[in-house]
Design a protein around this motif. Structure first.
Motif, PDB file in Angstrom:
ATOM      1  N   PHE A 231     -34.357  36.632 -16.668  1.00 47.02           N
ATOM      2  CA  PHE A 231     -34.373  35.885 -17.927  1.00 47.02           C
ATOM      3  C   PHE A 231     -33.780  36.737 -19.048  1.00 47.02           C
ATOM      4  O   PHE A 231     -32.937  36.264 -19.828  1.00 47.02           O
ATOM      5  CB  PHE A 231     -35.807  35.488 -18.291  1.00 47.02           C
ATOM      6  CG  PHE A 231     -36.269  34.173 -17.717  1.00 47.02           C
ATOM      7  CD1 PHE A 231     -35.794  33.709 -16.509  1.00 47.02           C
ATOM      8  CD2 PHE A 231     -37.195  33.410 -18.396  1.00 47.02           C
ATOM      9  CE1 PHE A 231     -36.218  32.499 -15.980  1.00 47.02           C
ATOM     10  CE2 PHE A 231     -37.625  32.189 -17.895  1.00 47.02           C
ATOM     11  CZ  PHE A 231     -37.141  31.733 -16.685  1.00 47.02           C
ATOM     12  N   LEU A 232     -34.256  37.975 -19.151  1.00 47.71           N
ATOM     13  CA  LEU A 232     -33.780  38.858 -20.219  1.00 47.71           C
ATOM     14  C   LEU A 232     -32.286  39.121 -20.104  1.00 47.71           C
ATOM     15  O   LEU A 232     -31.553  39.072 -21.102  1.00 47.71           O
ATOM     16  CB  LEU A 232     -34.549  40.186 -20.171  1.00 47.71           C
ATOM     17  CG  LEU A 232     -36.003  40.124 -20.610  1.00 47.71           C
ATOM     18  CD1 LEU A 232     -36.738  41.396 -20.194  1.00 47.71           C
ATOM     19  CD2 LEU A 232     -36.117  39.909 -22.125  1.00 47.71           C
ATOM     20  N   ASP A 233     -31.830  39.399 -18.890  1.00 47.81           N
ATOM     21  CA  ASP A 233     -30.410  39.697 -18.680  1.00 47.81           C
ATOM     22  C   ASP A 233     -29.550  38.496 -19.043  1.00 47.81           C
ATOM     23  O   ASP A 233     -28.512  38.640 -19.709  1.00 47.81           O
ATOM     24  CB  ASP A 233     -30.156  40.100 -17.229  1.00 47.81           C
ATOM     25  CG  ASP A 233     -30.776  41.442 -16.874  1.00 47.81           C
ATOM     26  OD1 ASP A 233     -31.122  42.198 -17.793  1.00 47.81           O
ATOM     27  OD2 ASP A 233     -30.921  41.722 -15.660  1.00 47.81           O
ATOM     28  N   TYR A 234     -29.987  37.312 -18.603  1.00 50.41           N
ATOM     29  CA  TYR A 234     -29.159  36.136 -18.859  1.00 50.41           C
ATOM     30  C   TYR A 234     -29.160  35.754 -20.341  1.00 50.41           C
ATOM     31  O   TYR A 234     -28.124  35.368 -20.893  1.00 50.41           O
ATOM     32  CB  TYR A 234     -29.605  34.947 -18.013  1.00 50.41           C
ATOM     33  CG  TYR A 234     -28.633  33.804 -18.167  1.00 50.41           C
ATOM     34  CD1 TYR A 234     -27.382  33.863 -17.567  1.00 50.41           C
ATOM     35  CD2 TYR A 234     -28.917  32.731 -18.997  1.00 50.41           C
ATOM     36  CE1 TYR A 234     -26.447  32.879 -17.767  1.00 50.41           C
ATOM     37  CE2 TYR A 234     -27.985  31.738 -19.208  1.00 50.41           C
ATOM     38  CZ  TYR A 234     -26.752  31.809 -18.585  1.00 50.41           C
ATOM     39  OH  TYR A 234     -25.820  30.831 -18.805  1.00 50.41           O
ATOM     40  N   TYR A 235     -30.305  35.883 -20.967  1.00 51.54           N
ATOM     41  CA  TYR A 235     -30.419  35.522 -22.380  1.00 51.54           C
ATOM     42  C   TYR A 235     -29.415  36.281 -23.235  1.00 51.54           C
ATOM     43  O   TYR A 235     -28.904  35.752 -24.235  1.00 51.54           O
ATOM     44  CB  TYR A 235     -31.846  35.796 -22.857  1.00 51.54           C
ATOM     45  CG  TYR A 235     -32.110  35.435 -24.300  1.00 51.54           C
ATOM     46  CD1 TYR A 235     -32.421  34.133 -24.662  1.00 51.54           C
ATOM     47  CD2 TYR A 235     -32.061  36.413 -25.300  1.00 51.54           C
ATOM     48  CE1 TYR A 235     -32.681  33.795 -25.989  1.00 51.54           C
ATOM     49  CE2 TYR A 235     -32.310  36.084 -26.625  1.00 51.54           C
ATOM     50  CZ  TYR A 235     -32.617  34.778 -26.957  1.00 51.54           C
ATOM     51  OH  TYR A 235     -32.869  34.451 -28.269  1.00 51.54           O
ATOM     52  N   GLU A 236     -29.126  37.522 -22.855  1.00 56.04           N
ATOM     53  CA  GLU A 236     -28.205  38.355 -23.633  1.00 56.04           C
ATOM     54  C   GLU A 236     -26.757  37.917 -23.486  1.00 56.04           C
ATOM     55  O   GLU A 236     -25.895  38.327 -24.270  1.00 56.04           O
ATOM     56  CB  GLU A 236     -28.340  39.823 -23.198  1.00 56.04           C
ATOM     57  CG  GLU A 236     -29.697  40.443 -23.500  1.00 56.04           C
ATOM     58  CD  GLU A 236     -30.019  40.426 -24.987  1.00 56.04           C
ATOM     59  OE1 GLU A 236     -29.092  40.633 -25.806  1.00 56.04           O
ATOM     60  OE2 GLU A 236     -31.194  40.183 -25.346  1.00 56.04           O
ATOM     61  N   THR A 237     -26.451  37.080 -22.506  1.00 56.66           N
ATOM     62  CA  THR A 237     -25.051  36.742 -22.214  1.00 56.66           C
ATOM     63  C   THR A 237     -24.647  35.358 -22.682  1.00 56.66           C
ATOM     64  O   THR A 237     -23.466  35.010 -22.611  1.00 56.66           O
ATOM     65  CB  THR A 237     -24.786  36.823 -20.698  1.00 56.66           C
ATOM     66  OG1 THR A 237     -25.477  35.758 -20.026  1.00 56.66           O
ATOM     67  CG2 THR A 237     -25.238  38.160 -20.132  1.00 56.66           C
ATOM     68  N   ASP A 238     -25.597  34.551 -23.138  1.00 57.57           N
ATOM     69  CA  ASP A 238     -25.321  33.124 -23.336  1.00 57.57           C
ATOM     70  C   ASP A 238     -25.832  32.655 -24.695  1.00 57.57           C
ATOM     71  O   ASP A 238     -26.982  32.923 -25.057  1.00 57.57           O
ATOM     72  CB  ASP A 238     -25.999  32.326 -22.213  1.00 57.57           C
ATOM     73  CG  ASP A 238     -25.460  30.914 -22.080  1.00 57.57           C
ATOM     74  OD1 ASP A 238     -25.083  30.316 -23.109  1.00 57.57           O
ATOM     75  OD2 ASP A 238     -25.414  30.395 -20.950  1.00 57.57           O
TER      76      ASP A 238
END
Length: 322
Positions: A231-238
């Motif tokens: 969740f954290l990783d994806y949140y930073e990209t989108d």
């Protein structure tokens, strides 16, 4: 082509079958049964008794047939994908949304997961299949239907970047919950992804060595760590993604999600959604009385997962602010 449209109306692919180096899809006739159950598999069970589905030989097709036929149907717009960490209110959210006759709410359809995790297709064919299956799930079977919303399996978060490439403009929601509450629920009745090797540990990025070094309960905490980190990783990209927090209250979760996906429901529909929140997520006839396991002893180390949870909460607060 009108004949094809009429022939496949209310037929939906439900299963990917890989056998003897061949790949095909099994379909089921849904008649006038809406997707109203807590999980898509429960709707499938309701449809089994239809005469079309009792025939000895099942209706099957190739991947190419599926793609071609999907183009002939009238479909509603895909409005949002819901990612979640399990036991975090996602079923309640989907059941609430399903009360609106305007929504086609698909909750954890196995065929989506099967396509996402299959190695039988190259990337282009997989993408075409995924789009086509969602078109078939989103076929306009009732005149009032306008929106398609998909709740994915918890482990689908590891495919979020791929799904973003497939659906570049669709809003994504990330629903999470206090880790202790999630894990207590799984201690009471473990989901399949919380039992080592029921789903390959590689799906979560967990090695065989890691499994051998932790207890059964700690494995569940490890899976939750992987979800939170994803969740954290994806949140930073989108930029087209929102954090939703069960512990902020399900009324707030539902209202923020509806605002995020830009759907204007009538007052009566909104009231029906809010009323549904008062019932048990998996049993509409029962009033939700709260969780009975909140004070249960949790014999696991929560240090790492709690650090990740605090980071999720920080992003959630940032979303709230603006």
């Amino acid at each position: 082509m009108e004949n094809i449209k009429n022939l496949i109306a209310n037929w939906i692919p439900i299963k990917l079958i890989e056998k003897e180096n061949e790949v095909y899809f099994e379909w089921m006739y849904f008649a006038d049964i809406p997707f109203a159950e807590p999980f898509f598999e429960e709707t499938i069970v309701k449809c089994i008794s239809h005469n079309y589905n009792l025939k000895r030989f099942k209706f099957t097709s190739t991947a190419e047939n599926l793609i071609d036929w999907s183009k002939e149907l009238d479909c509603v717009e895909l409005k949002g994908l819901v990612f979640h960490v399990s036991r975090c209110g996602s079923t309640m959210l989907s059941q609430s949304l399903a009360t609106s006759s305007e929504n086609i709410m698909v909750s954890e359809a196995p065929i989506i997961d099967q396509i996402l995790r299959s190695d039988a297709f190259d990337k282009n064919l997989k993408t075409d299949l995924l789009k086509s299956v969602l078109r078939l799930l989103g076929q306009k079977r009732f005149s009032e239907q306008k929106h398609l919303i998909i709740k994915l399996d918890a482990w689908s978060v590891f495919k979020a970047s791929y799904l973003r490439a497939v659906f570049p403009k669709v809003p994504f929601a990330l629903l999470f919950r206090n880790p202790g509450e999630v894990l207590r629920s799984h201690q009471k009745m473990a989901g399949m992804h919380m039992v080592p090797n029921l789903i390959p540990s590689s799906v979560f990025g967990i090695t065989s060595d890691e499994i051998e070094q932790v207890s059964f309960q700690q494995y569940q905490a490890l899976v939750l760590e992987k979800y939170f980190q994803a969740f954290l990783d994806y949140y930073e990209t989108d930029d087209n993604v929102i954090m939703l927090n069960y512990n902020d209250g399900m009324k707030n979760v539902m209202e923020r999600f509806i605002t995020f996906i830009s759907i204007n429901f009538s007052e009566s529909e909104l009231k029906a959604m809010l009323d549904r929140l008062k019932k048990h997520s998996k049993n509409e006839s029962a009033v939700f009385m709260g969780d009975s396991y909140k004070d249960d002893v949790l014999p696991v180390d929560l240090v790492r997962v709690e650090v990740l949870h605090q980071k999720l909460r920080a992003n959630f607060i940032k979303d709230l602010a603006g």
